[in-house]
Design a protein around this motif. Structure first.
Motif, PDB file in Angstrom:
ATOM      1  N   THR A  82       0.855  -1.173   0.000  1.00  0.00           N
ATOM      2  CA  THR A  82       0.000   0.000   0.000  1.00  0.00           C
ATOM      3  C   THR A  82       0.895   1.229   0.000  1.00  0.00           C
ATOM      4  OG1 THR A  82      -1.767  -1.152   1.174  1.00  0.00           O
ATOM      5  CG2 THR A  82      -1.825   1.256   1.203  1.00  0.00           C
ATOM      6  N   PHE A  83       0.836   1.973  -1.111  1.00  0.00           N
ATOM      7  CA  PHE A  83       1.564   3.227  -1.235  1.00  0.00           C
ATOM      8  C   PHE A  83       0.633   4.338  -0.770  1.00  0.00           C
ATOM      9  CE2 PHE A  83       3.421   0.366  -4.343  1.00  0.00           C
ATOM     10  CZ  PHE A  83       4.774   0.522  -4.110  1.00  0.00           C
ATOM     11  N   LEU A  84       1.069   5.098   0.223  1.00  0.00           N
ATOM     12  CA  LEU A  84       0.286   6.207   0.769  1.00  0.00           C
ATOM     13  C   LEU A  84       0.681   7.482   0.046  1.00  0.00           C
ATOM     14  CD1 LEU A  84       0.779   5.293   4.527  1.00  0.00           C
ATOM     15  CD2 LEU A  84      -1.146   4.680   3.047  1.00  0.00           C
ATOM     16  N   LEU A  85      -0.301   8.199  -0.504  1.00  0.00           N
ATOM     17  CA  LEU A  85      -0.044   9.438  -1.231  1.00  0.00           C
ATOM     18  C   LEU A  85      -0.849  10.549  -0.601  1.00  0.00           C
ATOM     19  CD1 LEU A  85      -0.044   6.943  -3.417  1.00  0.00           C
ATOM     20  CD2 LEU A  85       0.404   8.809  -4.972  1.00  0.00           C
ATOM     21  N   GLY A  86      -0.258  11.733  -0.494  1.00  0.00           N
ATOM     22  CA  GLY A  86      -1.011  12.830   0.086  1.00  0.00           C
ATOM     23  C   GLY A  86      -0.222  14.115   0.166  1.00  0.00           C
ATOM     24  N   ASN A  87      -0.908  15.114   0.714  1.00  0.00           N
ATOM     25  CA  ASN A  87      -0.337  16.411   1.050  1.00  0.00           C
ATOM     26  C   ASN A  87      -1.269  17.039   2.085  1.00  0.00           C
ATOM     27  OD1 ASN A  87      -2.500  17.653  -0.374  1.00  0.00           O
ATOM     28  ND2 ASN A  87      -1.287  17.804  -2.250  1.00  0.00           N
ATOM     29  N   ASP A  88      -1.199  18.332   2.287  1.00  0.00           N
ATOM     30  CA  ASP A  88      -2.050  18.979   3.285  1.00  0.00           C
ATOM     31  C   ASP A  88      -3.531  18.981   2.904  1.00  0.00           C
ATOM     32  OD1 ASP A  88       0.139  19.477   4.862  1.00  0.00           O
ATOM     33  OD2 ASP A  88       0.416  21.529   4.134  1.00  0.00           O
ATOM     34  N   ARG A  89      -3.850  18.730   1.622  1.00  0.00           N
ATOM     35  CA  ARG A  89      -5.232  18.808   1.151  1.00  0.00           C
ATOM     36  C   ARG A  89      -5.930  17.456   0.985  1.00  0.00           C
ATOM     37  NH1 ARG A  89      -5.868  22.795  -3.650  1.00  0.00           N
ATOM     38  NH2 ARG A  89      -6.927  24.292  -2.333  1.00  0.00           N
ATOM     39  N   PHE A  90      -5.169  16.362   0.874  1.00  0.00           N
ATOM     40  CA  PHE A  90      -5.798  15.059   0.664  1.00  0.00           C
ATOM     41  C   PHE A  90      -4.878  13.946   1.145  1.00  0.00           C
ATOM     42  CE2 PHE A  90      -2.952  14.640  -2.864  1.00  0.00           C
ATOM     43  CZ  PHE A  90      -2.860  13.272  -3.096  1.00  0.00           C
ATOM     44  N   SER A  91      -5.468  12.790   1.355  1.00  0.00           N
ATOM     45  CA  SER A  91      -4.700  11.571   1.584  1.00  0.00           C
ATOM     46  C   SER A  91      -5.389  10.456   0.818  1.00  0.00           C
ATOM     47  CB  SER A  91      -4.588  11.237   3.075  1.00  0.00           C
ATOM     48  OG  SER A  91      -5.852  10.977   3.614  1.00  0.00           O
ATOM     49  N   GLY A  92      -4.604   9.615   0.210  1.00  0.00           N
ATOM     50  CA  GLY A  92      -5.128   8.511  -0.570  1.00  0.00           C
ATOM     51  C   GLY A  92      -4.105   7.393  -0.614  1.00  0.00           C
ATOM     52  N   HIS A  93      -4.399   6.391  -1.423  1.00  0.00           N
ATOM     53  CA  HIS A  93      -3.458   5.276  -1.532  1.00  0.00           C
ATOM     54  C   HIS A  93      -3.616   4.557  -2.866  1.00  0.00           C
ATOM     55  CE1 HIS A  93      -7.058   3.163  -0.036  1.00  0.00           C
ATOM     56  NE2 HIS A  93      -6.592   2.153  -0.742  1.00  0.00           N
ATOM     57  N   VAL A  94      -2.578   3.790  -3.183  1.00  0.00           N
ATOM     58  CA  VAL A  94      -2.587   2.874  -4.317  1.00  0.00           C
ATOM     59  C   VAL A  94      -2.032   1.562  -3.806  1.00  0.00           C
ATOM     60  CG1 VAL A  94      -1.643   2.353  -6.603  1.00  0.00           C
ATOM     61  CG2 VAL A  94      -2.243   4.715  -6.020  1.00  0.00           C
ATOM     62  N   ARG A  95      -2.761   0.501  -4.024  1.00  0.00           N
ATOM     63  CA  ARG A  95      -2.294  -0.845  -3.663  1.00  0.00           C
ATOM     64  C   ARG A  95      -1.750  -1.471  -4.940  1.00  0.00           C
ATOM     65  NH1 ARG A  95      -0.808  -3.970   0.369  1.00  0.00           N
ATOM     66  NH2 ARG A  95      -1.398  -6.126   0.149  1.00  0.00           N
ATOM     67  N   ALA A  96      -0.439  -1.765  -4.951  1.00  0.00           N
ATOM     68  CA  ALA A  96       0.200  -2.256  -6.169  1.00  0.00           C
ATOM     69  C   ALA A  96       1.422  -3.103  -5.829  1.00  0.00           C
ATOM     70  CB  ALA A  96       0.619  -1.074  -7.045  1.00  0.00           C
ATOM     71  N   GLY A  97       1.939  -3.779  -6.832  1.00  0.00           N
ATOM     72  CA  GLY A  97       3.117  -4.611  -6.640  1.00  0.00           C
ATOM     73  C   GLY A  97       4.420  -3.866  -6.852  1.00  0.00           C
ATOM     74  N   TYR A  98       4.398  -2.836  -7.723  1.00  0.00           N
ATOM     75  CA  TYR A  98       5.617  -2.132  -8.101  1.00  0.00           C
ATOM     76  C   TYR A  98       5.349  -0.640  -8.244  1.00  0.00           C
ATOM     77  CZ  TYR A  98       7.108  -6.812  -9.445  1.00  0.00           C
ATOM     78  OH  TYR A  98       7.411  -8.143  -9.435  1.00  0.00           O
ATOM     79  N   LEU A  99       6.404   0.151  -8.038  1.00  0.00           N
ATOM     80  CA  LEU A  99       6.368   1.583  -8.307  1.00  0.00           C
ATOM     81  C   LEU A  99       7.644   1.943  -9.050  1.00  0.00           C
ATOM     82  CD1 LEU A  99       5.420   4.524  -8.058  1.00  0.00           C
ATOM     83  CD2 LEU A  99       6.464   4.573  -5.792  1.00  0.00           C
ATOM     84  N   PHE A 100       7.481   2.635 -10.184  1.00  0.00           N
ATOM     85  CA  PHE A 100       8.605   3.117 -10.969  1.00  0.00           C
ATOM     86  C   PHE A 100       8.558   4.634 -10.988  1.00  0.00           C
ATOM     87  CE2 PHE A 100       7.687  -1.102 -12.433  1.00  0.00           C
ATOM     88  CZ  PHE A 100       8.917  -1.664 -12.708  1.00  0.00           C
TER      89      PHE A 100
END
Length: 125
Positions: A82-100
């Motif tokens: 689970t890759f956590l993505l965000g900043n001061d305005r939002f938080s979200g995620h992507v569940r994946a096997g790889y990140l490039f």
């Protein structure tokens, strides 16, 4: 092609302050999601490619910078992260096997992704 990747050489958290990202493409048949920065002259163009995507929870536009981290848990799925993505305005995620991660200098806008070849069906890990 040589890209920074996870698992591999990427160190988290990844920080992209003051950059505007957006979802650029999602190819469900190949489980590939590309996030890219909006074009800004004299600023490196940045793209993130998530492969083997299982879940996405993100807004289409992500202004005001981006931080990418990894949720470190003992999960039943050892191939997914689970890759956590965000900043001061939002938080979200992507569940994946790889990140490039890739970046390049661009003098003008281009609709072509840095990962165009990776989104074809013959992608190999």
């Amino acid at each position: 092609m040589s890209h920074e990747r996870y698992p591999g050489r990427l160190s988290f958290p990844l920080r992209f302050p003051n950059r505007r990202f957006r979802i650029w493409s999602y190819v469900p048949t190949h489980s590939g999601l590309v996030l890219r920065t909006e074009f800004e002259p004299n600023t490196p163009h940045i793209e993130l490619l998530f492969q083997d995507v299982r879940q996405i929870n993100l807004p289409a536009m992500m202004p005001d910078g981006l931080v990418v981290d990894i949720e470190r848990t003992n999960d039943d799925d050892p191939d997914g992260v689970t890759f956590l993505l965000g900043n001061d305005r939002f938080s979200g995620h992507v569940r994946a096997g790889y990140l490039f991660l890739d970046q390049e200098e661009r003098s003008k806008y281009s609709s072509f992704s840095l990962f165009h070849g990776y989104l074809r069906s013959d992608f190999e890990h």
